[in-house]
Design a protein around this motif. Structure first.
Motif, PDB file in Angstrom:
ATOM      1  N   SER A 138       0.827  -1.209   0.000  1.00  0.00           N
ATOM      2  CA  SER A 138       0.000   0.000   0.000  1.00  0.00           C
ATOM      3  C   SER A 138       0.861   1.258   0.000  1.00  0.00           C
ATOM      4  O   SER A 138       0.516   2.257  -0.643  1.00  0.00           O
ATOM      5  CB  SER A 138      -0.951   0.000   1.198  1.00  0.00           C
ATOM      6  OG  SER A 138      -0.237   0.062   2.412  1.00  0.00           O
ATOM      7  N   VAL A 139       2.001   1.213   0.693  1.00  0.00           N
ATOM      8  CA  VAL A 139       2.908   2.366   0.714  1.00  0.00           C
ATOM      9  C   VAL A 139       3.536   2.549  -0.662  1.00  0.00           C
ATOM     10  O   VAL A 139       3.630   3.673  -1.172  1.00  0.00           O
ATOM     11  CB  VAL A 139       3.990   2.190   1.796  1.00  0.00           C
ATOM     12  CG1 VAL A 139       4.951   3.378   1.789  1.00  0.00           C
ATOM     13  CG2 VAL A 139       3.357   2.035   3.178  1.00  0.00           C
ATOM     14  N   VAL A 140       3.940   1.458  -1.293  1.00  0.00           N
ATOM     15  CA  VAL A 140       4.529   1.529  -2.638  1.00  0.00           C
ATOM     16  C   VAL A 140       3.542   2.143  -3.616  1.00  0.00           C
ATOM     17  O   VAL A 140       3.895   3.016  -4.418  1.00  0.00           O
ATOM     18  CB  VAL A 140       4.964   0.122  -3.115  1.00  0.00           C
ATOM     19  CG1 VAL A 140       5.332   0.141  -4.596  1.00  0.00           C
ATOM     20  CG2 VAL A 140       6.138  -0.375  -2.289  1.00  0.00           C
ATOM     21  N   ARG A 141       2.292   1.708  -3.551  1.00  0.00           N
ATOM     22  CA  ARG A 141       1.276   2.258  -4.457  1.00  0.00           C
ATOM     23  C   ARG A 141       1.160   3.774  -4.308  1.00  0.00           C
ATOM     24  O   ARG A 141       1.099   4.508  -5.294  1.00  0.00           O
ATOM     25  CB  ARG A 141      -0.080   1.623  -4.166  1.00  0.00           C
ATOM     26  CG  ARG A 141      -0.251   0.204  -4.654  1.00  0.00           C
ATOM     27  CD  ARG A 141      -1.600  -0.314  -4.222  1.00  0.00           C
ATOM     28  NE  ARG A 141      -1.870  -1.653  -4.714  1.00  0.00           N
ATOM     29  CZ  ARG A 141      -2.903  -2.388  -4.315  1.00  0.00           C
ATOM     30  NH1 ARG A 141      -3.760  -1.901  -3.435  1.00  0.00           N
ATOM     31  NH2 ARG A 141      -3.085  -3.600  -4.801  1.00  0.00           N
ATOM     32  N   GLN A 142       1.110   4.238  -3.063  1.00  0.00           N
ATOM     33  CA  GLN A 142       0.942   5.679  -2.825  1.00  0.00           C
ATOM     34  C   GLN A 142       2.162   6.471  -3.299  1.00  0.00           C
ATOM     35  O   GLN A 142       2.017   7.561  -3.862  1.00  0.00           O
ATOM     36  CB  GLN A 142       0.693   5.926  -1.339  1.00  0.00           C
ATOM     37  CG  GLN A 142      -0.638   5.369  -0.847  1.00  0.00           C
ATOM     38  CD  GLN A 142      -0.802   5.543   0.645  1.00  0.00           C
ATOM     39  OE1 GLN A 142      -1.013   6.647   1.132  1.00  0.00           O
ATOM     40  NE2 GLN A 142      -0.689   4.447   1.380  1.00  0.00           N
ATOM     41  N   LEU A 143       3.353   5.932  -3.086  1.00  0.00           N
ATOM     42  CA  LEU A 143       4.559   6.650  -3.514  1.00  0.00           C
ATOM     43  C   LEU A 143       4.713   6.637  -5.029  1.00  0.00           C
ATOM     44  O   LEU A 143       5.203   7.602  -5.623  1.00  0.00           O
ATOM     45  CB  LEU A 143       5.792   6.061  -2.836  1.00  0.00           C
ATOM     46  CG  LEU A 143       5.823   6.163  -1.307  1.00  0.00           C
ATOM     47  CD1 LEU A 143       7.168   5.691  -0.773  1.00  0.00           C
ATOM     48  CD2 LEU A 143       5.531   7.581  -0.840  1.00  0.00           C
ATOM     49  N   LEU A 144       4.287   5.554  -5.674  1.00  0.00           N
ATOM     50  CA  LEU A 144       4.291   5.521  -7.140  1.00  0.00           C
ATOM     51  C   LEU A 144       3.334   6.571  -7.697  1.00  0.00           C
ATOM     52  O   LEU A 144       3.675   7.312  -8.625  1.00  0.00           O
ATOM     53  CB  LEU A 144       3.881   4.132  -7.641  1.00  0.00           C
ATOM     54  CG  LEU A 144       4.960   3.052  -7.678  1.00  0.00           C
ATOM     55  CD1 LEU A 144       4.328   1.701  -7.960  1.00  0.00           C
ATOM     56  CD2 LEU A 144       6.027   3.369  -8.715  1.00  0.00           C
ATOM     57  N   GLN A 165      -3.670 -10.583  -3.330  1.00  0.00           N
ATOM     58  CA  GLN A 165      -3.517  -9.169  -3.666  1.00  0.00           C
ATOM     59  C   GLN A 165      -2.481  -8.980  -4.764  1.00  0.00           C
ATOM     60  O   GLN A 165      -1.413  -9.565  -4.748  1.00  0.00           O
ATOM     61  CB  GLN A 165      -3.088  -8.389  -2.419  1.00  0.00           C
ATOM     62  CG  GLN A 165      -2.959  -6.895  -2.635  1.00  0.00           C
ATOM     63  CD  GLN A 165      -2.427  -6.175  -1.408  1.00  0.00           C
ATOM     64  OE1 GLN A 165      -1.566  -6.696  -0.700  1.00  0.00           O
ATOM     65  NE2 GLN A 165      -2.925  -4.989  -1.155  1.00  0.00           N
ATOM     66  N   ARG A 166      -2.816  -8.124  -5.707  1.00  0.00           N
ATOM     67  CA  ARG A 166      -1.890  -7.791  -6.785  1.00  0.00           C
ATOM     68  C   ARG A 166      -1.271  -6.434  -6.521  1.00  0.00           C
ATOM     69  O   ARG A 166      -1.830  -5.618  -5.785  1.00  0.00           O
ATOM     70  CB  ARG A 166      -2.612  -7.823  -8.129  1.00  0.00           C
ATOM     71  CG  ARG A 166      -2.890  -9.258  -8.593  1.00  0.00           C
ATOM     72  CD  ARG A 166      -3.836  -9.336  -9.768  1.00  0.00           C
ATOM     73  NE  ARG A 166      -3.836 -10.677 -10.343  1.00  0.00           N
ATOM     74  CZ  ARG A 166      -4.439 -11.738  -9.816  1.00  0.00           C
ATOM     75  NH1 ARG A 166      -5.086 -11.618  -8.671  1.00  0.00           N
ATOM     76  NH2 ARG A 166      -4.381 -12.914 -10.403  1.00  0.00           N
ATOM     77  N   LEU A 167      -0.106  -6.204  -7.113  1.00  0.00           N
ATOM     78  CA  LEU A 167       0.585  -4.942  -6.869  1.00  0.00           C
ATOM     79  C   LEU A 167      -0.255  -3.762  -7.331  1.00  0.00           C
ATOM     80  O   LEU A 167      -0.409  -2.780  -6.618  1.00  0.00           O
ATOM     81  CB  LEU A 167       1.941  -4.934  -7.581  1.00  0.00           C
ATOM     82  CG  LEU A 167       2.697  -3.600  -7.561  1.00  0.00           C
ATOM     83  CD1 LEU A 167       2.919  -3.109  -6.134  1.00  0.00           C
ATOM     84  CD2 LEU A 167       4.024  -3.737  -8.292  1.00  0.00           C
ATOM     85  N   PHE A 168      -0.797  -3.848  -8.519  1.00  0.00           N
ATOM     86  CA  PHE A 168      -1.562  -2.733  -9.067  1.00  0.00           C
ATOM     87  C   PHE A 168      -3.047  -3.037  -8.991  1.00  0.00           C
ATOM     88  O   PHE A 168      -3.529  -3.968  -9.633  1.00  0.00           O
ATOM     89  CB  PHE A 168      -1.136  -2.449 -10.503  1.00  0.00           C
ATOM     90  CG  PHE A 168       0.302  -2.042 -10.620  1.00  0.00           C
ATOM     91  CD1 PHE A 168       0.727  -0.802 -10.165  1.00  0.00           C
ATOM     92  CD2 PHE A 168       1.240  -2.914 -11.148  1.00  0.00           C
ATOM     93  CE1 PHE A 168       2.063  -0.424 -10.258  1.00  0.00           C
ATOM     94  CE2 PHE A 168       2.578  -2.548 -11.244  1.00  0.00           C
ATOM     95  CZ  PHE A 168       2.990  -1.299 -10.789  1.00  0.00           C
ATOM     96  N   ALA A 169      -3.760  -2.254  -8.194  1.00  0.00           N
ATOM     97  CA  ALA A 169      -5.200  -2.407  -8.085  1.00  0.00           C
ATOM     98  C   ALA A 169      -5.867  -1.770  -9.297  1.00  0.00           C
ATOM     99  O   ALA A 169      -5.253  -1.010 -10.040  1.00  0.00           O
ATOM    100  CB  ALA A 169      -5.690  -1.750  -6.797  1.00  0.00           C
ATOM    101  N   ASP A 170      -7.152  -2.094  -9.495  1.00  0.00           N
ATOM    102  CA  ASP A 170      -7.901  -1.466 -10.585  1.00  0.00           C
ATOM    103  C   ASP A 170      -7.891   0.046 -10.398  1.00  0.00           C
ATOM    104  O   ASP A 170      -8.115   0.551  -9.292  1.00  0.00           O
ATOM    105  CB  ASP A 170      -9.347  -1.969 -10.604  1.00  0.00           C
ATOM    106  CG  ASP A 170      -9.447  -3.417 -11.052  1.00  0.00           C
ATOM    107  OD1 ASP A 170      -8.462  -3.917 -11.620  1.00  0.00           O
ATOM    108  OD2 ASP A 170     -10.492  -4.035 -10.815  1.00  0.00           O
ATOM    109  N   SER A 171      -7.624   0.767 -11.466  1.00  0.00           N
ATOM    110  CA  SER A 171      -7.549   2.222 -11.386  1.00  0.00           C
ATOM    111  C   SER A 171      -7.934   2.823 -12.722  1.00  0.00           C
ATOM    112  O   SER A 171      -7.655   2.253 -13.780  1.00  0.00           O
ATOM    113  CB  SER A 171      -6.125   2.657 -11.021  1.00  0.00           C
ATOM    114  OG  SER A 171      -5.978   4.054 -11.122  1.00  0.00           O
ATOM    115  N   ALA A 172      -8.570   3.987 -12.666  1.00  0.00           N
ATOM    116  CA  ALA A 172      -8.933   4.683 -13.902  1.00  0.00           C
ATOM    117  C   ALA A 172      -7.774   5.507 -14.435  1.00  0.00           C
ATOM    118  O   ALA A 172      -7.827   6.019 -15.544  1.00  0.00           O
ATOM    119  CB  ALA A 172     -10.135   5.585 -13.636  1.00  0.00           C
TER     120      ALA A 172
END
Length: 200
Positions: A138-144, A165-172
């Motif tokens: 979750s921290v990696v996602r936010q910093l990316l 859980q996958r590294l990249f969650a669904d996102s627009a």
């Protein structure tokens, strides 16, 4: 400006959850050297709470602890390598991201205060050497998303886990990356390093 890197074990289908259940058959000295080179050379480590607790439960005892091995020479070499890595991790400043108050037993550990992006922006622009992360999805996602991560080290394992859980969650919002390097290990694991890219 300090460099911030993150490393994750990831399956071929993008799963990063519970690598302890599928990673170890692919571990070898090449992978160990790549992980140790990045984590062992950082003077600051940034963790999510769960990853920190896993590290704090395992690494402090390895600074001088024995290992189980039949071959004495191999055992001595392994103890020496683990001890050096454990000491490097123990000596590093450890910042832990959590919304709840934490208490620490592992030396040089403290809680990251305030908003994550603001705190890491200040950390990145401050004095010191490299900042490294391990796990902490979750921290990696936010910093990316905030474009604060300089290098994303993915150790892509040749296995499709099928769930988790996958590294990249669904996102627009697309997240463009640029390939910095790629190395294949004998086990079939790929060490792929990405950096931020210009917006597509």
């Amino acid at each position: 400006m300090r460099k911030i890197t993150a490393g994750l074990f990831i399956a071929a289908d993008g799963v990063v959850e519970a690598p302890d259940q599928w990673h170890f058959p692919y571990y070898n000295e090449e992978l160990g050297a790549a992980v140790n080179a990045r984590l062992g050379s950082a003077d600051t480590l940034l963790f999510g709470r769960a990853t920190y607790e896993n590290f704090a439960g395992a690494w402090p005892s390895r600074e001088s602890g024995p290992v189980d091995a039949g071959d004495v020479a191999a055992a001595v070499a392994e103890v020496s390598q683990l001890s050096r890595m454990a000491k490097a991790l123990g000596d590093a400043r450890k910042l832990v991201v959590s919304h709840s108050p934490l208490t620490f037993t592992w030396r040089n550990s403290e809680q990251l205060r305030g908003d994550l992006v603001e705190a890491v922006t200040e950390l990145k622009s401050g004095p010191g050497g490299a900042v490294a992360m391990s796990g902490s999805v979750s921290v990696v996602r936010q910093l990316l998303a905030a474009r604060l991560l300089d290098e994303l080290h993915l150790f892509v394992h040749p296995i499709a886990v099928g769930h988790g859980q996958r590294l990249f969650a669904d996102s627009a919002t697309p997240l463009p990356l640029t390939l910095l390097s790629c190395e294949a290990f004998r086990t079939g694991v790929l060490h792929v390093v990405y950096g931020p890219a210009e917006e597509a």
